[in-house]
Design a protein around this motif. Sequence first.
Motif, PDB file in Angstrom:
ATOM      1  N   MET A   1      10.266  13.209  -6.287  1.00  0.00           N
ATOM      2  CA  MET A   1       9.336  13.002  -5.182  1.00  0.00           C
ATOM      3  C   MET A   1       9.074  11.509  -5.001  1.00  0.00           C
ATOM      4  O   MET A   1       8.879  10.786  -5.978  1.00  0.00           O
ATOM      5  CB  MET A   1       8.005  13.715  -5.466  1.00  0.00           C
ATOM      6  N   PHE A   2       9.075  11.053  -3.752  1.00  0.00           N
ATOM      7  CA  PHE A   2       8.828   9.653  -3.417  1.00  0.00           C
ATOM      8  C   PHE A   2       7.708   9.556  -2.390  1.00  0.00           C
ATOM      9  O   PHE A   2       7.557  10.432  -1.544  1.00  0.00           O
ATOM     10  CB  PHE A   2      10.079   9.007  -2.822  1.00  0.00           C
TER      11      PHE A   2
ATOM     12  N   VAL B   1       9.822   2.710  -1.308  1.00  0.00           N
ATOM     13  CA  VAL B   1       9.177   3.933  -1.792  1.00  0.00           C
ATOM     14  C   VAL B   1       8.740   3.716  -3.234  1.00  0.00           C
ATOM     15  O   VAL B   1       9.202   2.791  -3.908  1.00  0.00           O
ATOM     16  CB  VAL B   1      10.116   5.156  -1.700  1.00  0.00           C
ATOM     17  N   ILE B   2       7.868   4.595  -3.712  1.00  0.00           N
ATOM     18  CA  ILE B   2       7.471   4.605  -5.114  1.00  0.00           C
ATOM     19  C   ILE B   2       7.779   5.987  -5.658  1.00  0.00           C
ATOM     20  O   ILE B   2       7.545   7.005  -4.990  1.00  0.00           O
ATOM     21  CB  ILE B   2       5.985   4.226  -5.303  1.00  0.00           C
ATOM     22  N   ASP B   3       8.344   6.037  -6.865  1.00  0.00           N
ATOM     23  CA  ASP B   3       8.718   7.328  -7.433  1.00  0.00           C
ATOM     24  C   ASP B   3       7.617   7.871  -8.345  1.00  0.00           C
ATOM     25  O   ASP B   3       6.547   7.276  -8.474  1.00  0.00           O
ATOM     26  CB  ASP B   3      10.068   7.245  -8.161  1.00  0.00           C
TER      27      ASP B   3
ATOM     28  N   LYS C   1       0.853  -1.191   0.000  1.00  0.00           N
ATOM     29  CA  LYS C   1       0.000   0.000   0.000  1.00  0.00           C
ATOM     30  C   LYS C   1       0.885   1.235   0.000  1.00  0.00           C
ATOM     31  O   LYS C   1       1.935   1.272   0.633  1.00  0.00           O
ATOM     32  CB  LYS C   1      -0.968   0.001   1.183  1.00  0.00           C
ATOM     33  N   ILE C   2       0.440   2.228  -0.748  1.00  0.00           N
ATOM     34  CA  ILE C   2       1.184   3.477  -0.883  1.00  0.00           C
ATOM     35  C   ILE C   2       0.630   4.474   0.124  1.00  0.00           C
ATOM     36  O   ILE C   2      -0.577   4.664   0.215  1.00  0.00           O
ATOM     37  CB  ILE C   2       1.043   4.035  -2.316  1.00  0.00           C
ATOM     38  N   GLU C   3       1.516   5.103   0.867  1.00  0.00           N
ATOM     39  CA  GLU C   3       1.127   6.131   1.834  1.00  0.00           C
ATOM     40  C   GLU C   3       1.056   7.460   1.091  1.00  0.00           C
ATOM     41  O   GLU C   3       2.039   8.195   1.009  1.00  0.00           O
ATOM     42  CB  GLU C   3       2.126   6.193   2.993  1.00  0.00           C
ATOM     43  N   ASN C   4      -0.111   7.773   0.512  1.00  0.00           N
ATOM     44  CA  ASN C   4      -0.262   8.982  -0.303  1.00  0.00           C
ATOM     45  C   ASN C   4      -0.179  10.267   0.500  1.00  0.00           C
ATOM     46  O   ASN C   4       0.110  11.324  -0.046  1.00  0.00           O
ATOM     47  CB  ASN C   4      -1.594   8.930  -1.065  1.00  0.00           C
ATOM     48  N   ASP C   5      -0.422  10.201   1.804  1.00  0.00           N
ATOM     49  CA  ASP C   5      -0.402  11.413   2.624  1.00  0.00           C
ATOM     50  C   ASP C   5       1.026  11.834   3.002  1.00  0.00           C
ATOM     51  O   ASP C   5       1.233  12.926   3.503  1.00  0.00           O
ATOM     52  CB  ASP C   5      -1.248  11.226   3.879  1.00  0.00           C
ATOM     53  N   GLN C   6       2.003  10.981   2.729  1.00  0.00           N
ATOM     54  CA  GLN C   6       3.401  11.298   3.042  1.00  0.00           C
ATOM     55  C   GLN C   6       4.188  11.382   1.743  1.00  0.00           C
ATOM     56  O   GLN C   6       4.167  10.466   0.936  1.00  0.00           O
ATOM     57  CB  GLN C   6       4.009  10.231   3.927  1.00  0.00           C
ATOM     58  N   VAL C   7       4.883  12.468   1.558  1.00  0.00           N
ATOM     59  CA  VAL C   7       5.708  12.649   0.358  1.00  0.00           C
ATOM     60  C   VAL C   7       7.112  13.016   0.802  1.00  0.00           C
ATOM     61  O   VAL C   7       7.301  13.846   1.676  1.00  0.00           O
ATOM     62  CB  VAL C   7       5.126  13.749  -0.564  1.00  0.00           C
TER      63      VAL C   7
END
Length: 155
Positions: free
Chosen positions: A123-124, A138-140, A89-95
Amino acid sequence: MEKDEKVDSPTNSQKTISDDDEIDYSIKPEFYDPELDDKDEEWVQNKRKGRISDAVLSCPACFTTLCLECQRHEKYLTQYRAIFVLNCKIENDQVRQAREKPKRGKRKRVSSESETAVTDGEMFKPVCCSVCSTEVGVIDEDEVYHFFNVLPSES
């Protein structure tokens, strides 16, 4: 406890029987499938569609499979990158923003150039295991997953 009460110690207890003595090996185990490894291998090969992977990645906390097809980093051997993942799962609220390192040997006289290097960083977003929420990578911006906190196994 009263003085007259006698507690059974292991030496006074009944004869201890090992677990192996209690198992009847003449009966086929109920949950055993001798062809399961072959079925699992076929399932993985169908998911990969013939592509080769450097490893199968698992969560270090709960051992959940995170990726079946990845590429090992050339320089950092404990890091992997992938496009297709499982149980993530991607934590979209954290960049997070990666800073570009200044080139060695070249000094810039204008400070505005170094400030743009920091703001131009990639940005990750953190990626976590969907089962136990352990951060695994992380996802880029190009939607490539970069795993650095995983357990690799041979594929």
